[in-house]
Design a protein around this motif. Sequence first.
Motif, short mmCIF file in Angstrom:
data_model
loop_
_atom_site.label_atom_id
_atom_site.label_comp_id
_atom_site.label_asym_id
_atom_site.label_seq_id
_atom_site.Cartn_x
_atom_site.Cartn_y
_atom_site.Cartn_z
N ASN A 84 0.82 -1.22 0.00
CA ASN A 84 0.00 0.00 0.00
C ASN A 84 0.85 1.27 0.00
N HIS A 139 -2.71 -0.56 -5.39
CA HIS A 139 -3.94 -0.22 -4.67
C HIS A 139 -4.86 -1.43 -4.56
N VAL A 140 -5.02 -2.16 -5.66
CA VAL A 140 -5.90 -3.33 -5.66
C VAL A 140 -5.32 -4.44 -4.80
N ALA A 143 -5.05 -3.45 -0.95
CA ALA A 143 -6.32 -3.43 -0.21
C ALA A 143 -6.77 -4.85 0.14
N ILE A 144 -6.61 -5.76 -0.80
CA ILE A 144 -6.99 -7.15 -0.54
C ILE A 144 -6.13 -7.74 0.57
N SER A 165 -14.20 -4.16 -2.17
CA SER A 165 -14.09 -2.89 -2.89
C SER A 165 -13.27 -3.05 -4.17
N GLN A 166 -12.35 -3.98 -4.19
CA GLN A 166 -11.46 -4.09 -5.35
C GLN A 166 -12.13 -4.71 -6.58
N HIS A 169 -14.01 -1.91 -8.10
CA HIS A 169 -13.25 -1.03 -9.00
C HIS A 169 -13.15 -1.63 -10.40
N ASP A 182 -17.58 3.42 -9.32
CA ASP A 182 -16.25 3.46 -8.71
C ASP A 182 -16.30 4.20 -7.38
N ALA A 185 -17.39 1.80 -4.88
CA ALA A 185 -16.30 0.92 -4.49
C ALA A 185 -15.40 1.59 -3.45
N TRP A 186 -15.08 2.87 -3.69
CA TRP A 186 -14.32 3.61 -2.69
C TRP A 186 -15.11 3.73 -1.39
N MET A 189 -14.41 0.89 0.83
CA MET A 189 -13.17 1.10 1.57
C MET A 189 -13.40 2.05 2.74
#
Length: 224
Positions: A84, A139-140, A143-144, A165-166, A169, A182, A185-186, A189
Amino acid sequence: MHRVVAAVVLLIPASAVTIARLFMTDDSDTRKALDQIAADPSSQRVVVWLGFLAALTVVPAFLALARLARRRRPVLTTIALGVNLAAYLGGYAMFALDGLYLAGAGVPAQQRDGAAALIDATWSAGAAGLSTALFVIGHVLGAILMGLALRGSIPMIGWLAMILSQPGHVVAFVVFQNVVMDSLAWGLMAVCFAIAAITVLRTSDDEWDLPPRRVSTAFHAGTS
């Protein structure tokens, strides 16, 4: 006091981007986007300032998440944090270009072809392209990994929202190309960050300052 500061910071970055996405102009045609921004620059100003706020707080927010997750999964947390940090610190171009669109829209109309050409050239430049790729991939993946690291440290709805969330996206951009999706999706997060903030506030100072859990002596005895 430091836990309160951490909780406040956790609320900012994903929420800021969630809102900013709703104000973004379609930039598939740079020249057209500049004209649209010039007609109503207030929306792009919202994007720029919220992006600045997100960039300012996202690293401290992930450090706070890592502090929550590290007691249960120190190794996974370290990996997730590293990915991240690489994504957000290396993804400077994503935030800088928002300001470049605003500046390009501010020049006289007859000069916007040149401004659009400059923006397109910036996008395709090696450093900016690498920065964008680093941000998207990191970012993807980050986050996971952070969602997985947070299992057991925050309620399930929180870490699950981070993971889900990913795909959100990917569906928003690849399938529908829709900024509202999108933004949602944010928003997932942001849910994770908000639940983490509540968890931080409910954590005692003694627990907040505890180091990662050590492997028990019984385990060592059994493997010796």
